[in-house]
Scaffold this motif. Structure first.
Motif, mmCIF file in Angstrom:
data_model
loop_
_atom_site.group_PDB
_atom_site.id
_atom_site.type_symbol
_atom_site.label_atom_id
_atom_site.label_comp_id
_atom_site.label_asym_id
_atom_site.label_seq_id
_atom_site.Cartn_x
_atom_site.Cartn_y
_atom_site.Cartn_z
ATOM 1 N N VAL A 253 3.399 5.753 -11.444
ATOM 2 C CA VAL A 253 3.210 6.794 -10.975
ATOM 3 C C VAL A 253 3.547 8.460 -11.831
ATOM 4 C CG1 VAL A 253 3.887 8.778 -9.175
ATOM 5 C CG2 VAL A 253 2.288 6.927 -8.365
ATOM 6 N N ALA A 254 5.127 7.762 -12.133
ATOM 7 C CA ALA A 254 5.397 8.544 -13.236
ATOM 8 C C ALA A 254 5.014 8.623 -14.681
ATOM 9 C CB ALA A 254 6.944 8.116 -13.667
ATOM 10 N N GLU A 255 4.227 7.989 -15.271
ATOM 11 C CA GLU A 255 3.985 7.658 -16.334
ATOM 12 C C GLU A 255 2.265 8.176 -16.275
ATOM 13 O OE1 GLU A 255 4.281 6.731 -19.577
ATOM 14 O OE2 GLU A 255 2.667 5.802 -19.671
ATOM 15 N N PHE B 205 0.887 -1.378 0.247
ATOM 16 C CA PHE B 205 0.346 -0.225 0.255
ATOM 17 C C PHE B 205 0.970 1.533 0.394
ATOM 18 C CE2 PHE B 205 -2.123 -3.547 1.747
ATOM 19 C CZ PHE B 205 -2.957 -3.613 0.763
ATOM 20 N N ILE B 206 0.602 2.023 -0.899
ATOM 21 C CA ILE B 206 1.524 3.235 -1.242
ATOM 22 C C ILE B 206 0.558 5.001 -1.798
ATOM 23 C CG2 ILE B 206 2.912 4.593 -3.098
ATOM 24 C CD1 ILE B 206 2.687 -0.058 -3.221
ATOM 25 N N LEU B 207 0.842 5.069 -0.603
ATOM 26 C CA LEU B 207 0.612 6.914 -1.027
ATOM 27 C C LEU B 207 1.003 7.830 -1.369
ATOM 28 C CD1 LEU B 207 -0.828 8.096 2.606
ATOM 29 C CD2 LEU B 207 -2.272 6.897 0.985
ATOM 30 N N SER B 208 0.196 8.248 -2.847
ATOM 31 C CA SER B 208 0.800 9.506 -4.390
ATOM 32 C C SER B 208 -0.011 10.361 -4.088
ATOM 33 C CB SER B 208 0.853 8.181 -5.380
ATOM 34 O OG SER B 208 0.833 9.566 -6.368
ATOM 35 N N ASP B 209 0.813 11.501 -4.315
ATOM 36 C CA ASP B 209 0.577 12.991 -4.014
ATOM 37 C C ASP B 209 0.459 13.269 -5.581
ATOM 38 O OD1 ASP B 209 2.770 13.486 -4.523
ATOM 39 O OD2 ASP B 209 2.533 15.213 -2.801
ATOM 40 N N GLY B 210 0.660 12.228 -6.466
ATOM 41 C CA GLY B 210 0.593 12.369 -8.161
ATOM 42 C C GLY B 210 1.933 12.711 -7.790
#
Ligand code: AMP
Ligand code: GLY
Length: 420
Positions: free
Chosen positions: A253-255, A195-200
């Protein structure tokens, strides 16, 4: 602040429980909620997949922050509607939620960013799909492209079984979700959830877990939504997790950002791990249920700070404070689940069970009737505990299960067997 959580299962009860431990929360509403959630928060009836209705409700109740639990409102664009209305929201846009809503889309993203995953092909007609399966041989995995409530995946042991699954999917067994079919190489290894949070832009790992999808002990019998889970997952050691983050999650996330559809929310990566190397099985764009219950038990009130930072694009400033602890949840389900089951059994004994930072019974499918808690779904209770070791968490969880007076309830006695 005033907070609204969308959803009404064990996942949302656990989210509500964690959020309420944080002094930033002044008022909490959960829509629709359930009988357990109603004991700790306000519940409201609301069509959670209708963006306009959710925005209207949030404005009326002066909501400052909305946390979206399940995938359906995300795929329906409820996060987009809230963002457009200027309301802070935790959960990805509909465009980013395609990482769960379309298996073919996820595979395309993996290929574009070099994230390791099973070899695959997608089809819109049965004949071509069957030819491909015949050429590849078995075992092989057949998946309906769209959301099918966890039922659209067939791990076929034989070519004939795969071809039958192809016919079933193109025959409309999963409606529009099966209009396109993805066929994948069968991967071996041990599965775990990351589980990972990403803000963009930034990512922050917030825990690992393993669940038990089969109804029967020893991981046998039909698939379910999950009969229990524990955290952390020993197979996702720090090294293995760091490598999965660098090779799978960060490139994804980068893509997504490169495509103009940045991913903001929790990314749940289902991994297949062999020899310390992870490959992606699937993404979900929400917390797992029941994995969320063990994660929230370990994170407690900081979960709100993390979700807020994620929604506000401030993840870079954040870190997770970990205790060296373990959590386990045991799902109590109605007899017959995942097939047909009855509703309405009165469940006793709950008031006498401990409720503290180490013990909590989260409600999944319950309702209240004349002051009593009654079973109102397939998965009904998530009996959850924390301890210094997995063994201690396990003893506490099963100790509570003993105290639940529900003759019509069934549960697995072997949650955590792989790790213990
Ligand atoms: P999914 O809904 O994509 O997670 O698939 C459900 C389950 O099917 C997974 O948790 C795995 O146990 C299994 N599965 C899916 N894809 C594969 C694969 N390519 N190889 C082996 N098992 C798979
Ligand atoms: N427990 C599996 C899921 O939430 O998808």
């Amino acid at each position: 602040m005033n907070i609204l959580i969308l959803g009404g299962g064990g996942r949302e009860h656990a989210l509500a429980w964690a959020v309420l431990q944080n002094p930033k929360c002044d008022r909490l509403i959960v829509a629709p909620g359930n009988a357990g959630i109603a004991m700790i928060a306000e519940c409201a009836a609301l069509d959670t997949e209708d963006g306009e209705a959710v925005v209207g409700f949030a404005v009326e109740e002066s909501i400052d922050f909305v946390i979206i639990g399940p995938e359906a409102p995300l795929a329906a664009g409820v996060a987009d509607a809230l963002a457009e209305a200027g309301i802070l929201v935790f959960g990805p846009s509909a465009a980013a939620a395609r990482l769960e809503a379309s298996k073919g889309f996820t595979k395309e993203v993996c290929d574009a960013c070099g994230a390791p995953t099973a070899a695959w092909a997608r089809f819109t007609d049965a004949a071509a799909a069957k030819d491909y399966v015949a050429a590849q041989g078995a075992p092989i995995v057949v998946k309906a492209d769209g959301l099918a409530a966890g039922k659209g995946v067939v791990v076929a042991e034989t070519v004939a079984e795969a071809q039958a699954a192809i016919d079933e999917m193109f025959g409309g067994a999963f409606g529009a979700a099966g209009a396109e079919v993805v066929i994948e190489e069968f991967m071996t290894g041990e599965e775990a959830s990351f589980f990972i949070l990403s803000d963009g832009e930034s990512v922050l790992p917030i825990g690992t877990a393993q669940d038990h999808k089969r109804i029967g002990e020893g991981d046998t019998g039909p698939n379910t939504g999950g009969m229990g889970a524990y955290s952390p997952a020993p197979v996702l050691s720090d090294d293995v997790a760091a490598r999965a983050l660098a090779e799978i999650v960060e490139p994804t996330v980068a893509e997504m950002a490169r495509r103009g559809t940045p991913y903001r929310g929790v990314l749940y990566a289902g991994l297949m791990i062999e020899g310390g190397v992870s490959r992606l099985v699937e993404y979900n764009v929400r917390f797992g249920d029941p994995e969320c219950q063990v994660l929230m038990m370990r994170l407690g009130g900081q979960a709100l700070d993390l979700m807020l930072a994620c929604a506000e694009g401030r993840l870079k400033e954040m870190s997770v404070t970990w205790a060296a602890d373990h959590a386990m949840t045991v799902v109590m389900a109605a007899k017959g689940y995942p097939g047909s089951y009855g509703k309405g059994d009165v469940i006793g004994g709950l008031e006498a069970l401990p409720e503290d930072s180490h013990h909590m019974v989260f409600h999944a499918g319950t309702a209240s009737r004349e002051g009593a808690v009654v079973a109102n779904g397939g998965r009904v209770l998530n009996v959850t505990a924390r301890g210094a070791t997995l063994q201690e968490a396990r003893e506490r969880a099963y100790g509570m299960v003993e105290g639940v007076d529900w003759p019509g309830g069934v549960y697995r006695r072997d949650i955590g067997w792989r790790a213990l």
